[in-house]
Scaffold this active site. Structure first.
Site, PDB file in Angstrom:
ATOM      1  N   ASP A 181      48.705  27.799  48.060  1.00 48.69           N
ATOM      2  CA  ASP A 181      48.805  28.715  46.918  1.00 48.69           C
ATOM      3  C   ASP A 181      49.922  29.724  47.209  1.00 48.69           C
ATOM      4  O   ASP A 181      49.720  30.713  47.908  1.00 48.69           O
ATOM      5  CB  ASP A 181      47.475  29.435  46.688  1.00 48.69           C
ATOM      6  N   HIS A 186      50.564  37.587  46.225  1.00 48.93           N
ATOM      7  CA  HIS A 186      49.955  37.800  47.538  1.00 48.93           C
ATOM      8  C   HIS A 186      50.995  38.075  48.626  1.00 48.93           C
ATOM      9  O   HIS A 186      50.639  38.178  49.805  1.00 48.93           O
ATOM     10  CB  HIS A 186      49.121  36.574  47.920  1.00 48.93           C
ATOM     11  N   ILE A 204      47.761  41.538  47.041  1.00 47.90           N
ATOM     12  CA  ILE A 204      46.331  41.414  47.343  1.00 47.90           C
ATOM     13  C   ILE A 204      46.056  40.073  48.034  1.00 47.90           C
ATOM     14  O   ILE A 204      46.900  39.178  48.019  1.00 47.90           O
ATOM     15  CB  ILE A 204      45.455  41.548  46.070  1.00 47.90           C
ATOM     16  N   GLY A 207      41.916  35.278  46.266  1.00 47.61           N
ATOM     17  CA  GLY A 207      40.462  35.231  46.117  1.00 47.61           C
ATOM     18  C   GLY A 207      39.884  34.147  47.017  1.00 47.61           C
ATOM     19  O   GLY A 207      38.834  34.313  47.641  1.00 47.61           O
TER      20      GLY A 207
END
Ligand SMILES: CCCCCCC[C@@H](O)CC(=O)SCCNC(=O)CCNC(=O)[C@H](O)C(C)(C)COP(=O)(O)OP(=O)(O)OC[C@H]1O[C@@H](n2cnc3c(N)ncnc32)[C@H](O)[C@@H]1OP(=O)(O)O
Length: 281
Positions: A181, A186, A204, A207
């Site tokens: 990903d 990110h 961030i 998830g």
């Protein structure tokens, strides 16, 4: 958004991985020396693969459906994830996945899309099914139907049966993204700035990286680190986690399932992972 996308399917996509890929994923979700059986190819018994690896061979089949769904990818965050496991992953192999758009819903302030996948191995046996809830923060109010109401899962009031506290590293997202990903959200502060409503302007954690940390805590505390014992794992990403945060996972055995809530030491006011359960045999 394109509600007519509901039911659209991807091609059958093949994914071949080596033991090195499974080990890289394990490091991305925080595996340490104590998880050697998931990192070392000459492990005895044979090298294991974390069951949350289910999100890796299935990722491209969901991504392949992005165009048919429409929407603005720069406003996309991961809302929730479910995996159902039928067989443990071998340390290396070739898997085939078909993705499907299970729903496109209008929450007015944002849109919600659910992608579903089915994965089989070389013998045609079903290995895993996954469901990805993706939130499109910039695409609400397109005039579509609201998604079905989610079933609320609340943790009991009593003390948890176990608690795991693990610090992520400041480079955790940079390591996790090597498993596939590559979303700039990110890694790149400029991309994080565009989604500042959620990120506060800083990259961030994926998830699914948080999901892997929590999955490891469940596997260690409920399955004796035996991947064949985890049958399902589901939950909602309610608040962001930043690389470097300490994830605190709490588990309760309740009515034949394990209910889970995770928060961070840095933002104790609200949990980051909710509505969550695991099924164990
Ligand atoms: C598919 C293959 C490609 C994969 C693409 C994924 C790419 C990845 O690289 C992207 C990521 O990993 S992003 C990182 C992980 N995700 C996050 O950090 C998001 C954290 N969550 C939030 O900030 C808020 O929940 C937020 C902002 C999402 C929503 O918060 P609020 O606006 O406060 O919403 P709220 O008022 O609490 O809820 C209203 C109703 O909206 C729905 N809903 C909200 N959050 C949801 C969530 N996380 N998942 C599912 N549904 C959600 C619900 O219907 C909700 O109503 P109810 O609570 O009654 O069910």
């Amino acid at each position: 958004m394109n509600p007519a996308a509901i039911g659209a399917e991807s091609e059958a996509l093949q994914f071949t991985y080596r033991w090195q890929d499974a080990a890289l994923y394990a490091l991305g979700i925080g595996a340490t020396q104590t998880d050697l059986g998931f990192l070392y190819e000459h492990s005895e018994p044979a090298m294991r693969v974390f069951p949350t690896y289910a999100v890796i061979p299935t990722f491209e089949a969901c991504k392949a459906l992005f165009d048919v769904v429409g929407g603005d990818f720069s406003g996309v965050v991961h809302g929730g994830q479910t995996i159902r496991l039928h067989k443990p992953f071998p340390a290396a192999g070739t898997l085939t996945t078909v993705g499907r758009v299970a729903n496109v819903g209008d929450l007015k302030r944002m849109a919600q899309v659910i992608f579903a996948t089915k994965t089989t191995d070389e013998t045609g046996a079903l290995v895993c099914e996954t469901e990805w809830t993706i939130m499109y923060l910039l695409d609400g109010g397109y005039g579509g139907e609201p998604p079905p109401k989610s079933v609320r899962i609340r943790a009991p009031e009593r003390e948890p049966d176990w608690v795991v506290e693990e610090k992520t590293s400041p480079e955790q997202a940079l390591l996790y993204r090597l498993s596939g990903d590559h979303n700039p959200l990110h890694a790149d502060p400029k991309a994080a700035e565009k989604a500042a409503k959620v990120t506060e302007g800083k990259p961030i954690l994926h998830g699914l990286c948080t999901y892997g940390f929590i999955g490891r805590a469940i596997l260690a505390n409920e399955c004796g680190n035996d991947p064949s014992r985890l049958r399902a794992f589901s939950g909602r990403f309610s608040k962001p986690v930043w690389p470097g945060d300490t994830i605190i996972t709490r588990g309760w055995r309740e009515d034949g399932r394990v209910l889970v809530v995770a928060g961070t030491k840095e933002h104790p006011e609200e949990p980051v992972f909710t509505n969550a359960f695991a099924e164990i045999v």
